[in-house]
Design a protein around this motif. Sequence first.
Motif, mmCIF file in Angstrom:
data_model
loop_
_atom_site.group_PDB
_atom_site.id
_atom_site.type_symbol
_atom_site.label_atom_id
_atom_site.label_comp_id
_atom_site.label_asym_id
_atom_site.label_seq_id
_atom_site.Cartn_x
_atom_site.Cartn_y
_atom_site.Cartn_z
ATOM 1 N N ALA A 81 0.816 -1.214 0.000
ATOM 2 C CA ALA A 81 0.000 0.000 0.000
ATOM 3 C C ALA A 81 0.848 1.260 0.000
ATOM 4 O O ALA A 81 0.396 2.326 -0.439
ATOM 5 C CB ALA A 81 -0.929 -0.003 1.211
ATOM 6 N N HIS A 82 2.075 1.164 0.466
ATOM 7 C CA HIS A 82 2.996 2.302 0.448
ATOM 8 C C HIS A 82 3.157 2.822 -0.979
ATOM 9 O O HIS A 82 3.028 4.025 -1.243
ATOM 10 C CB HIS A 82 4.344 1.857 1.026
ATOM 11 N N PHE A 83 3.431 1.932 -1.909
ATOM 12 C CA PHE A 83 3.628 2.344 -3.294
ATOM 13 C C PHE A 83 2.315 2.774 -3.943
ATOM 14 O O PHE A 83 2.287 3.665 -4.794
ATOM 15 C CB PHE A 83 4.279 1.224 -4.099
ATOM 16 N N GLY A 84 1.217 2.131 -3.556
ATOM 17 C CA GLY A 84 -0.075 2.513 -4.113
ATOM 18 C C GLY A 84 -0.444 3.945 -3.764
ATOM 19 O O GLY A 84 -0.911 4.704 -4.621
ATOM 20 N N SER A 265 9.095 -3.501 8.503
ATOM 21 C CA SER A 265 9.587 -2.464 7.612
ATOM 22 C C SER A 265 8.487 -1.744 6.844
ATOM 23 O O SER A 265 8.694 -0.625 6.394
ATOM 24 C CB SER A 265 10.592 -3.065 6.623
ATOM 25 N N ASP A 266 7.332 -2.360 6.680
ATOM 26 C CA ASP A 266 6.216 -1.699 6.007
ATOM 27 C C ASP A 266 4.924 -2.411 6.394
ATOM 28 O O ASP A 266 4.948 -3.421 7.112
ATOM 29 C CB ASP A 266 6.404 -1.673 4.482
ATOM 30 N N ASP A 295 1.453 4.236 8.430
ATOM 31 C CA ASP A 295 0.224 4.360 9.211
ATOM 32 C C ASP A 295 -0.965 4.320 8.275
ATOM 33 O O ASP A 295 -1.344 5.331 7.694
ATOM 34 C CB ASP A 295 0.242 5.679 9.994
ATOM 35 N N PHE A 296 -1.539 3.113 8.108
ATOM 36 C CA PHE A 296 -2.745 2.961 7.314
ATOM 37 C C PHE A 296 -3.917 2.692 8.256
ATOM 38 O O PHE A 296 -3.720 2.234 9.393
ATOM 39 C CB PHE A 296 -2.573 1.841 6.299
ATOM 40 N N PRO A 297 -5.163 2.947 7.829
ATOM 41 C CA PRO A 297 -6.309 2.850 8.748
ATOM 42 C C PRO A 297 -6.389 1.543 9.515
ATOM 43 O O PRO A 297 -6.751 1.536 10.699
ATOM 44 C CB PRO A 297 -7.515 3.049 7.811
ATOM 45 N N TRP A 298 -6.054 0.420 8.889
ATOM 46 C CA TRP A 298 -6.201 -0.871 9.570
ATOM 47 C C TRP A 298 -5.303 -0.983 10.793
ATOM 48 O O TRP A 298 -5.632 -1.723 11.733
ATOM 49 C CB TRP A 298 -5.936 -2.022 8.613
ATOM 50 N N ALA A 310 4.547 6.880 11.114
ATOM 51 C CA ALA A 310 3.810 7.442 9.988
ATOM 52 C C ALA A 310 4.770 8.234 9.109
ATOM 53 O O ALA A 310 5.670 8.905 9.598
ATOM 54 C CB ALA A 310 2.695 8.354 10.488
ATOM 55 N N GLN A 311 4.564 8.120 7.814
ATOM 56 C CA GLN A 311 5.352 8.909 6.875
ATOM 57 C C GLN A 311 4.424 9.473 5.812
ATOM 58 O O GLN A 311 3.414 8.852 5.464
ATOM 59 C CB GLN A 311 6.471 8.077 6.249
ATOM 60 N N PRO A 312 4.726 10.658 5.283
ATOM 61 C CA PRO A 312 3.828 11.320 4.331
ATOM 62 C C PRO A 312 3.954 10.717 2.931
ATOM 63 O O PRO A 312 4.515 11.328 2.018
ATOM 64 C CB PRO A 312 4.314 12.770 4.370
ATOM 65 N N VAL A 313 3.419 9.518 2.759
ATOM 66 C CA VAL A 313 3.629 8.772 1.515
ATOM 67 C C VAL A 313 3.013 9.483 0.317
ATOM 68 O O VAL A 313 3.634 9.574 -0.752
ATOM 69 C CB VAL A 313 3.047 7.342 1.648
ATOM 70 N N TYR A 314 1.810 9.986 0.467
ATOM 71 C CA TYR A 314 1.159 10.701 -0.639
ATOM 72 C C TYR A 314 1.994 11.911 -1.055
ATOM 73 O O TYR A 314 2.214 12.149 -2.249
ATOM 74 C CB TYR A 314 -0.242 11.123 -0.223
#
Length: 362
Positions: A81-84, A265-266, A295-298, A310-314
């Motif tokens: 999901a990081h890359f998505g 790691s992710d 940091d994803f909702p799940w 958490a990292q600002p992936v977007y």
Amino acid sequence: MTKREPPTKEATVADVARAAGVSKAQAARALGGYGAVSEQVLSLVVAAAEQLGYRPNQLAKSMNTGRSNSIGVVVGDIENAHFGLALRGISDEVRGAGYTVVLVNTDEDLAAEAAAVQELLQQRVAGLIVAPCSSTETSHLEAAQAGGRAVVLFDRGIHDLALDTVRVDFEHAALRVGRLLLDAGHRRIGYVSSQRARAAYAHGMDLGLSPVADRVEGIERAFREAGAEWDPALVKLNATSDDALASACAELLDRPDPATAVVCSDSLIALGVLGQIKRRGLRIPDDISVVAYDDFPWTELIEPPLTVVAQPVYDMGREAARALLRRLGHRVPAEQLPLRANLIERASVGAPSPAADRIPQS
């Protein structure tokens, strides 16, 4: 019978030029994103193009400029999901400049990455955004750069290769992860990553300009501050498949002195690690503590909620796109988005069992 209306003629560059009151050459440069035009001319041309509903002839543009309106994005694992999320940021940013995205997944395989770059260059993509799987074997990226193609590195850098690189600053967050676990009493801290390596991890191993290198160094620094040494056998790389991840977890959890905490790691690694913990009937954090990157909702909805970095992936994706657009001659603000990671403490970290070794107190 209803009379069919004749098709509406599409607006041309010449039409836009006449409507804007500029020369055809000026309109072509403004619409094509190449060459120099003044802000006034650009504004007039853009307004005229919008009014006329102008759509560029991408084949003609490709023939004239040697590039298409596509951006090639090469990542290691689109299932992550990081890359998505990063891809969403890239796509949102380049769409406004008239580009589409061509995505290639490589499964963190160097040969697949080199082939992907070659194929995208043959498709005349305007530029490339690549999350490189190697920091040393980079001839395919050097060739793209030497051929005049704009290339931006995402998430991972490369030594001695002068390319724009968009990475998160993990130094402070990674150190906080190490301190948090050590302060809770953990000494056998496992780390699991899909990053490829030719050998088992050893202290001082060069992990390149990668997030993994930053995160491992953060934990090692925390150990040094505590006057202790982190067992390198607890760092598990190459967890690139379900079987490899299960093997890494077995080496951490089934040893005589098992890890009392695991850093993932992710988010994809975290899901696999949580599954392995559940299969063993272990409880979090009573039997083992877990920290995950991303940091994803799940991560907040499971029980107990996970402590995460958490990292600002977007925003990483947007910044990579901005860097590429600047290389392609677009007027993109020069200021960079702040790309820093942040530790969010939840309920998945606790003290190890009473039998666990403790950090010596100074």
